[in-house]
Design a protein around this motif. Structure first.
Motif, short mmCIF file in Angstrom:
data_model
loop_
_atom_site.label_atom_id
_atom_site.label_comp_id
_atom_site.label_asym_id
_atom_site.label_seq_id
_atom_site.Cartn_x
_atom_site.Cartn_y
_atom_site.Cartn_z
N PHE A 77 56.11 44.42 -6.26
CA PHE A 77 57.03 45.06 -5.32
C PHE A 77 57.34 44.00 -4.26
O PHE A 77 56.63 43.86 -3.27
CB PHE A 77 56.38 46.30 -4.68
N ILE A 78 58.41 43.24 -4.52
CA ILE A 78 58.71 42.08 -3.69
C ILE A 78 58.92 42.44 -2.23
O ILE A 78 58.50 41.71 -1.33
CB ILE A 78 59.93 41.31 -4.24
N TRP A 79 59.54 43.60 -1.96
CA TRP A 79 59.78 43.96 -0.57
C TRP A 79 58.50 44.37 0.16
O TRP A 79 58.42 44.27 1.38
CB TRP A 79 60.83 45.06 -0.47
N VAL A 80 57.49 44.81 -0.59
CA VAL A 80 56.19 45.06 0.02
C VAL A 80 55.61 43.74 0.52
O VAL A 80 55.13 43.63 1.66
CB VAL A 80 55.23 45.74 -0.97
N VAL A 81 55.67 42.71 -0.33
CA VAL A 81 55.15 41.39 0.05
C VAL A 81 55.91 40.83 1.25
O VAL A 81 55.31 40.34 2.21
CB VAL A 81 55.24 40.42 -1.14
N VAL A 82 57.25 40.93 1.21
CA VAL A 82 58.06 40.35 2.29
C VAL A 82 57.86 41.09 3.60
O VAL A 82 57.63 40.47 4.65
CB VAL A 82 59.56 40.38 1.88
N LEU A 83 57.92 42.41 3.57
CA LEU A 83 57.82 43.19 4.81
C LEU A 83 56.42 43.11 5.42
O LEU A 83 56.28 42.92 6.64
CB LEU A 83 58.18 44.65 4.54
N ILE A 84 55.40 43.25 4.61
CA ILE A 84 54.03 43.12 5.13
C ILE A 84 53.79 41.68 5.60
O ILE A 84 53.13 41.45 6.62
CB ILE A 84 52.98 43.52 4.07
N GLY A 85 54.36 40.72 4.88
CA GLY A 85 54.21 39.32 5.28
C GLY A 85 54.84 39.04 6.63
O GLY A 85 54.24 38.36 7.47
N ILE A 86 56.05 39.57 6.87
CA ILE A 86 56.69 39.37 8.17
C ILE A 86 55.90 40.06 9.28
O ILE A 86 55.75 39.52 10.39
CB ILE A 86 58.14 39.91 8.13
N ALA A 87 55.35 41.23 8.98
CA ALA A 87 54.53 41.94 9.97
C ALA A 87 53.30 41.11 10.35
O ALA A 87 52.95 41.00 11.53
CB ALA A 87 54.10 43.30 9.43
N LYS A 88 52.66 40.50 9.36
CA LYS A 88 51.48 39.66 9.63
C LYS A 88 51.89 38.39 10.38
O LYS A 88 51.16 37.90 11.26
CB LYS A 88 50.79 39.28 8.32
N LEU A 89 53.06 37.84 10.03
CA LEU A 89 53.55 36.65 10.73
C LEU A 89 53.81 36.97 12.20
O LEU A 89 53.50 36.17 13.10
CB LEU A 89 54.84 36.17 10.06
N PHE A 90 54.35 38.14 12.47
CA PHE A 90 54.60 38.58 13.84
C PHE A 90 53.27 38.74 14.59
O PHE A 90 53.16 38.39 15.77
CB PHE A 90 55.37 39.90 13.82
N ASP A 91 52.25 39.27 13.91
CA ASP A 91 50.92 39.39 14.52
C ASP A 91 50.41 38.03 14.97
O ASP A 91 49.84 37.88 16.05
CB ASP A 91 49.93 40.01 13.53
N ALA A 149 57.51 51.65 6.41
CA ALA A 149 56.89 52.38 7.52
C ALA A 149 55.95 51.48 8.32
O ALA A 149 55.99 51.46 9.55
CB ALA A 149 56.14 53.60 6.98
N THR A 150 55.10 50.73 7.62
CA THR A 150 54.15 49.86 8.30
C THR A 150 54.86 48.76 9.08
O THR A 150 54.53 48.48 10.24
CB THR A 150 53.19 49.23 7.27
N PHE A 151 55.84 48.13 8.45
CA PHE A 151 56.59 47.06 9.13
C PHE A 151 57.26 47.59 10.41
O PHE A 151 57.19 46.95 11.46
CB PHE A 151 57.65 46.49 8.19
N SER A 152 57.90 48.73 10.32
CA SER A 152 58.62 49.29 11.47
C SER A 152 57.68 49.60 12.62
O SER A 152 57.96 49.29 13.79
CB SER A 152 59.37 50.57 11.05
#
Length: 485
Positions: free
Chosen positions: A331-345, A394-397
């Motif tokens: 699920f590529i968008w799971v990887v991308v969205l969770i990845g951006i969230a972690k990068l923001f952290d 949901a998690t990313f938002s």
């Protein structure tokens, strides 16, 4: 920054090893040695316990770091530490009594359409108990600026033990039941070892009387409990809620994609082991200039290091899934969205440490509760609509809104932010590398392709960082490498 750099480098190595072993477990051993449903079950039990342990520990692990340095008298320290050890036990006792009284109701609620969960519901409490006291003893070692051993236990011990259990399962030495019970035992053993180490760092005599300033301690503990619970909700609520709407094997599928993206947090997990107590010390001493310097450096360094990890993950994930069993889809968008969230952290640097150790942690409480409600509502809406990807949306938002709020609070209350022109240069570099290498691959075996592409991306990325002098700390480390320092 000397102590920070020294222990951070050791912690980075340990954390990288831990995540490497965890990747082998998550991507290959679990997927090949265990069926989807039981893999989803294990992921669910761990995620559920991660939601409970912050409540059980009652915020004492953060309270210990904030207040310990304010007690200079040995008797006061012993009183304070006794309080930090007793509180989680009292909460665990209360939760245990409630759980026993409502056990049948809890089983019916949690099991839902997944009867496979019912026999193991009780393990969630034991796992949460072990996790809560491990974090307390780990915090105990952090206040002594000794984070390396605790990081070994956190990142390596658990994952190596899991590898051994999976191998025993594969060779049919263990049944699936015994594997799960063995995993619970590993969590308990890890906590016991951490307790022995913590006690060796500080000779401790129990004193069952309240320390000075106990009212402030209790108030902070209660409020930080809610803030800590919110943080855990934002991390693990998605996995727990997936089970409520989708078959339990989807927890495993989502968990694999989320784990791949979570590699991005390696630098922050390593650095925060030492910056957290240092931040508390600087705030107690009111050294705001040094605090601002630590804030900027931690943010920039974490962004640069985690940025290259983000690029490597996104650009190699397609090839990685070619060597994972077919039933586990990407699920590529799971990887991308969770990845951006972690990068923001990572971009926040030691922002959490500043807020949790300041007088403004109450504000985080209110915002955090709002974010937890938002996360729950978004999962409720997005998972039925978009399936597994909906959980990532949901998690990313929720994480995005939460992090923006924390940045604004520090800016308003402390009149400081972590950004500089190099922050924007580093961000631009990450974007360019991601789009530049995502659509390009060698025509080799996936493993060879990942290795060659990673060397090319990593080498070119670090060379540009070095040439542009984005971070003096990273440049200093790079300069030392050829000399073997």
């Amino acid at each position: 920054m000397g102590v920070v750099v020294n222990q951070s480098i050791k912690n980075v190595i340990i954390t990288c090893l831990g995540f490497g072993i965890g990747a082998v477990n998550t991507l290959f051993l679990f997927t090949n040695f265990m069926d989807e449903k039981h893999y989803g079950l294990v992921a669910y039990l761990i995620s559920a316990s991660n939601l409970i342990w912050p409540l059980m520990t009652f915020g004492t692990h953060n309270t210990l770091i904030k207040f310990f340095s304010s007690y200079t008298n040995r008797d006061q320290q012993n009183r304070f530490l006794t309080q930090m050890l007793v509180l989680p036990f009292i909460i665990a006792l209360i939760l245990g009594l409630i759980g026993t009284a409502l056990y049948s109701t809890i089983i019916n609620f949690i099991s839902n359409d997944n009867e496979i969960v019912a026999p193991y519901v009780w393990t969630i409490f034991i796992l949460a108990f072990a996790l809560s006291y491990f974090e307390v003893f780990f915090a105990w070692s952090k206040v002594k600026l000794k984070s390396v051993f605790g990081n070994i236990m956190k990142e390596l011990f658990l994952r190596v033990s899991t590898t051994l259990l999976l191998l025993l399962l594969y060779f049919e030495v263990l049944t699936i039941d015994q594997f799960i019970y063995g995993l619970v035992l590993v969590y308990l053993i890890r906590t016991f070892i951490m307790k022995i180490y913590a006690f060796s760092l500080h000779k401790f005599t129990p004193r069952f009387s309240l320390p000075d300033n106990y009212s402030s301690v209790f108030k902070y503990t209660f409020l930080i409990l809610v803030a800590g619970s919110v943080a855990s909700l934002l991390i693990d609520l998605d996995k727990v809620m997936i089970k409520e709407f989708l078959p339990i094997e989807n927890v495993a599928k989502y968990g694999i994609c989320a784990y791949i993206a979570s590699v991005i947090i390696i630098p922050s997990r390593a650095m925060h082991q030492i910056t957290y107590p240092l931040t508390a010390k600087l705030i107690n001493e009111k050294s705001l200039d040094q605090l601002h310097e630590l804030y900027r450096k931690s943010s920039l360094n974490l962004l640069i290091i985690s940025g290259v990890l983000f690029v490597l993950i996104v650009c190699n994930v397609q090839q990685l899934f070619e060597i994972i069993p077919d039933e586990y889809q990407l699920f590529i968008w799971v990887v991308v969205l969770i990845g951006i969230a972690k990068l923001f952290d990572n971009l926040l640097g030691n922002n959490n440490s500043i807020l949790y150790n300041s007088d403004y942690y109450r504000i985080i409480l209110y915002i955090g509760v709002g974010m937890a409600i938002l996360s729950f509502a978004l999962n409720l809406i997005c998972i039925p609509l978009y399936g597994v990807t909906g959980a990532a949306i949901a998690t990313f938002s929720a994480v995005f809104c939460y992090n923006i709020s924390k940045l604004l609070i520090v800016k308003v209350k402390f009149r400081m932010h972590p950004f500089s022109k190099n922050t924007f240069l580093a961000t631009f570099l990450i974007v360019v590398f991601t789009f530049g290498f995502y659509y390009w691959d060698f025509q080799f075996h996936p493993i060879l392709n990942i290795a060659l592409k990673s060397v090319l991306i990593g080498g070119l990325y670090l060379w540009i960082v070095y040439i542009l002098k984005l971070s003096p700390d990273i440049n200093t480390i790079i300069k030392k490498i050829p000399r073997g320092a």
